[in-house]
Design an enzyme around this catalytic site. Structure first.
Site, PDB file in Angstrom:
ATOM      1  N   ASP A   6       0.856  -1.191   0.000  1.00  0.00           N
ATOM      2  CA  ASP A   6       0.000   0.000   0.000  1.00  0.00           C
ATOM      3  C   ASP A   6       0.897   1.247   0.000  1.00  0.00           C
ATOM      4  O   ASP A   6       2.111   1.142   0.178  1.00  0.00           O
ATOM      5  CB  ASP A   6      -0.861  -0.054   1.274  1.00  0.00           C
TER       6      ASP A   6
ATOM      7  N   GLU B 125       2.704   5.043  -3.961  1.00  0.00           N
ATOM      8  CA  GLU B 125       2.675   5.970  -5.132  1.00  0.00           C
ATOM      9  C   GLU B 125       3.966   6.750  -5.277  1.00  0.00           C
ATOM     10  O   GLU B 125       4.299   7.089  -6.423  1.00  0.00           O
ATOM     11  CB  GLU B 125       1.477   6.917  -5.011  1.00  0.00           C
TER      12      GLU B 125
ATOM     13  N   ASP C 170      -8.950   3.683  -2.787  1.00  0.00           N
ATOM     14  CA  ASP C 170      -9.885   4.131  -1.744  1.00  0.00           C
ATOM     15  C   ASP C 170     -11.164   4.705  -2.331  1.00  0.00           C
ATOM     16  O   ASP C 170     -11.360   5.918  -2.423  1.00  0.00           O
ATOM     17  CB  ASP C 170      -9.202   5.162  -0.851  1.00  0.00           C
TER      18      ASP C 170
HETATM   19  O1  MIG Z   1      -4.071   6.092   4.382  1.00  0.00           O
HETATM   20  O2  MIG Z   1      -3.671   0.750   5.625  1.00  0.00           O
HETATM   21  O3  MIG Z   1      -5.848   2.118   0.227  1.00  0.00           O
HETATM   22  O4  MIG Z   1      -6.890  -0.068   1.574  1.00  0.00           O
HETATM   23  O5  MIG Z   1      -6.876   0.001   4.407  1.00  0.00           O
HETATM   24  C1  MIG Z   1      -4.789   4.894   4.404  1.00  0.00           C
HETATM   25  C2  MIG Z   1      -4.834   1.509   5.762  1.00  0.00           C
HETATM   26  C3  MIG Z   1      -3.830   3.733   4.231  1.00  0.00           C
HETATM   27  C4  MIG Z   1      -4.952   2.971   2.273  1.00  0.00           C
HETATM   28  C5  MIG Z   1      -5.384   1.767   1.514  1.00  0.00           C
HETATM   29  C6  MIG Z   1      -6.456   1.056   2.297  1.00  0.00           C
HETATM   30  C7  MIG Z   1      -5.890   0.643   3.645  1.00  0.00           C
HETATM   31  C8  MIG Z   1      -5.412   1.882   4.403  1.00  0.00           C
HETATM   32  N1  MIG Z   1      -4.433   2.612   3.596  1.00  0.00           N
END
Ligand code: MIG
Length: 800
Positions: free
Chosen positions: A404, A407, A480
């Site tokens: 996650d 980016e 998201d």
């Molecule tokens: O800023 O890890 O897209 O699926 O549950 C949020 C917490 C960070 C973003 C991900 C989401 C995940 C969440 N993450």
């Protein structure tokens, strides 16, 4: 403050002048103008690569997208010199290069124009930042439609839009939000029934304009790097998709369980809560294979650690879950907590593995753990180190990883500043060049580590950001999203678009990540996601305490949700076969209607209907309280899955949409293999294969691929490919089967269920042997069902 005028940032635009010299070397051709060199490389009959050295020097020929297993097929090609042009020809294409200005026209063998430069290649000094902005513009052809570009949350046809690739944490994105998480600089054009693709392999921020700025121009550019693109001819769009996927690489087969149902939440903790959720699935008999642990499983969000209070015995927990058929996937972010006591931080610091700013300071920024530093995944040594960190997770029993925030996302700053330095496999570049491949390479290193330590088992990875080609090692989800009906539509277009952009293994957060769906929306979302290669519920409901599990909306919804998850498991042989086609030929698993009926202009703008594999056509129920839905069916004959009613295509049909059904059609002539019901993959050996055969009068081929569903034996030939061909008439049902068998299945029995026969047979002839059918075999609607207790090659039933 002084406002910069564009002239202080950019120099004048430069255009190539006339060709002075040319040369040929192997399958390369080079054309020299005063300043610029154009290199044309014939990769295959239908694939031509164009590279431009703006001012005479090519950059390093290096790509994080292309697969090194891509084979250049043996081809015939040559060059002809005309008065105004050079012509490079293959068996399928003619590429004309204008002597005056390097402009390109590509036609098919008969001279029909496929793609034509408007201004073609041109460039501009990027005075403020260095390097050159690299442009290419093409003419928009009459009636042209454009597709592709990864995850853009907008209409499938991109005509009239401008979009860009710059990986962005787009929390709560909406329709038309751009850019999003992924960077896929690949698009399709379709006009006069002819399809082609252009893959602009450039990792800088890339921008595509499909006739927005100037109606008759389709242009694309990047703020650095090189104009370097692959032209891919079809004319079938599906063939273009296959070629693009082969250029950027096909995936290995996933473990079968990864095609099951996944349950996720931010976050399930402590361990007792995880066990409760798992137990609830089994108690309610709702199939499920995968449970996720989001960031709260870690100690202070430190990657590769476990929270001792909430997860005192992770190996024990995972083992207990495994006994019930659950696999555990854990999240891993790129941010490494600045903490001198923390081993991962120490090692990274000692070895200089973290990204630095231009003047040598560490790239520091806040993410979940507080102040963090970030591995430079563009350095191969860092990738190896990162891979090695997964040993402990694999040994603890973790079967998959979720990448996650790559980016990369940084609180307050958004992402890294442009001055951050990256190794870029020895090239030493700024973040401007590395931004769009940061998450790509993080996921690559993650996948390599998990694969190594989970051997001989297959592993699973899901990533949020990536560049073209990440399908070789990862699946993705759309990010998201929000619990709204509009997002249900976004999910269908995003997954279709990702699939034709090389990334079929994709899904959306079912029910929406942000917000709270009601039972109806959740149920309709589950229905759509039954036909997405990745089927995962996820929600950010920690703060509100809202629950988003299949049973959270009361028994009426639970029943329907369970019906669809159960159907998902029954369809596994079909889904797995479709994945195998993708892994073998690069064929997208999800196919927008424009890709299955490109000669039919009505199909070009359809966004609600798509095909999953060769046989199923799906359309989601898209509005609250919807009682019926109009669905456009492409030419051919179709069966309504729920009642076997026959429909003729090339028209819109309307079907009722009670909660327990969604528009789902089967192509006439197809064989749809199914498993008996199960709670999770490999729960018990499958003892019967169900072959649902849909009577059809046009010859239709279907396939069934089988292997162990795990391990890598299939790479040594341990698999089965079974081919079916049905070609029936109103007088005779006729099914032929051919096979390559090298894997022993647990089942011997085939249950054949023939739908839609126009007559009632009394006898079935299996490989020449007659068996009399009894009343048990016949159903009122002319469905015939019987068991064949062995392999067979031909089934015939005659009208008496
Ligand atoms: O800023 O890890 O897209 O699926 O549950 C949020 C917490 C960070 C973003 C991900 C989401 C995940 C969440 N993450």
């Amino acid at each position: 403050m002084q406002v910069e005028t564009s002239s202080s940032k950019y120099g004048a635009k430069h255009y190539p002048d006339n060709i002075r010299e040319w040369k040929k070397e192997g399958n390369y051709f080079c054309f020299y103008t005063t300043e610029t060199i154009l290199e044309i490389r014939v990769i295959a009959d239908k694939i031509i690569r164009f590279r431009y050295a703006a001012d005479g020097t090519f950059q390093r020929d290096f790509s994080y997208a292309t697969s090194d297993t891509m084979q250049e097929s043996p081809i015939t090609f040559g060059i002809k010199e005309w008065e105004e042009t050079f012509e490079i020809f293959t068996d399928a294409l003619r590429v004309f290069i204008a002597r005056d200005n390097l402009r390109i026209t590509i036609s098919d063998k008969d001279g029909k124009v496929i793609n034509q430069d408007e201004m073609g290649f041109h460039w501009q000094h990027y005075l403020l930042k260095g390097g050159k902005i690299q442009y290419c513009s093409k003419l928009v052809q009459e009636g042209e439609c454009f597709y592709g570009l990864g995850d853009k949350p907008t209409e499938l046809n991109l005509r009239g839009k401008r979009l860009e690739n710059f990986g962005t944490d787009a929390y709560g994105f909406q329709k038309d939000t751009d850019p999003l998480y992924r960077n896929i600089p690949f698009y399709y054009g379709l006009h006069h029934g002819i399809g082609y693709g252009i893959f602009f392999d450039n990792t800088f921020r890339t921008i595509f304009d499909f006739g927005k700025e100037r109606e008759d121009a389709c242009s694309f550019w990047a703020r650095g790097g090189e104009m370097n693109y692959y032209f891919i001819y079809g004319p079938e769009l599906l063939e273009v998709a296959e070629s693009y996927t082969k250029i950027t690489g096909t995936p290995e087969l996933p473990p079968l369980w990864a095609l099951g149902y996944h349950q996720c939440r931010w976050s399930y903790y402590p361990d007792t809560r995880v066990k409760e959720i798992a137990a609830e699935f089994r108690k309610r008999r709702i199939p499920c294979d995968v449970i996720y642990l989001d960031i709260d499983y870690m100690e202070g969000f430190r990657c590769f650690t476990w929270n001792k209070e909430w997860f005192p015995d992770p190996a024990g927990l995972i083992k207990e879950l495994a006994a019930e058929g659950f696999k555990v996937v854990v999240i891993i972010d790129p941010g490494i907590k600045v903490d001198p006591e923390y081993a991962v931080y120490q090692e990274g610091m000692k070895n200089n593995y973290f990204c630095k700013r231009a003047d040598g300071a560490l790239m520091e920024g806040d993410v979940w753990p507080g102040k963090c530093v970030f591995p430079d995944y563009t350095n191969p040594e860092v990738r190896d180190w990162w891979s090695s960190l997964f040993k402990s997770l694999a040994e603890t029993g973790v079967r998959g990883v979720w990448n996650d925030m790559n980016e990369p996302a940084v609180f307050e700053m958004g992402t890294f500043p442009e001055d951050v330095r990256h190794d870029y496999d020895g090239e030493e570049v700024s973040h401007r060049k590395a931004h769009n491949i940061y998450g790509h390479l993080m996921s690559k290193a993650t996948a390599a580590g998990m694969k190594k330590y989970l051997m001989p088992n297959r592993s699973f990875l899901i990533t949020r950001s990536c560049y073209s080609g990440a399908q070789r090692w990862s699946s993705v989800w759309t990010g998201d999203n929000v619990s709204s009906w509009e997002h249900l539509w976004l999910a269908t277009v995003q997954c279709q678009r990702l699939a034709v952009s090389g990334i079929s293994f994709t899904g959306s957060d079912i029910g929406g990540f942000i917000g709270e769906p009601d039972g109806e929306l959740y149920t309709r979302w589950i229905q759509l996601a039954t036909f997405h290669p990745l089927m995962r519920t996820h929600s950010a409901s920690n703060e509100t305490g809202f629950n988003q599990e299949p049973w959270s909306f009361g028994p009426d919804y639970e029943k329907v949700v369970n019906k669809f998850i159960t159907l998902r498991y029954k369809l596994l042989p079909y889904l797995y076969t479709t994945f195998w086609q993708y892994a073998t030929h690069g064929t997208p698993m999800l196919r927008p209607l424009a890709f299955v009926a490109q000669q039919d202009t009505t199909a070009h703008n359809c966004t609600h209907e798509f095909m999953f594999g060769d046989a199923l056509l799906i359309s989601h129920v898209s509005e609250q309280g919807m009682k019926e839905k109009a669905v456009y069916l492409p030419a051919g004959n179709w069966y309504y899955f729920w009642n076997d009613k026959k429909y003729t295509g090339a028209q819109e049909v309307t079907v009722p949409t009670p909660l327990e059904e969604m528009p789902l059609f089967v192509k006439a002539g197809a064989v749809l293999p199914q498993y008996p019901e199960m709670q999770y993959t490999h729960e018990t050996p499958v003892t019967e294969m169900l072959l649902h055969v849909y009577y059809g009068e046009q010859e239709v081929k279907s396939s069934l691929y089988e292997d162990a569903g795990d391990h890598y034996g299939y790479k040594n030939g341990q698999y089965n490919v079974i081919r079916f061909k049905q070609h029936s008439t109103p007088q005779q049902f006729h099914l032929k089967k051919k096979f390559y068998i090298n894997y022993e299945t647990a089942y011997k029995n085939h249950r054949i269920i023939v739908h839609g026969l126009p007559f009632q047979p009394t006898v079935v002839i299996i490989d020449g042997q007659k068996t009399v059918l009894s009343a048990e075999n016949l159903q009122a609607d002319n469905t015939v069902s019987f068991v064949v207790e062995r392999s067979f090659e031909e089934i015939i039933m005659n009208k008496e």
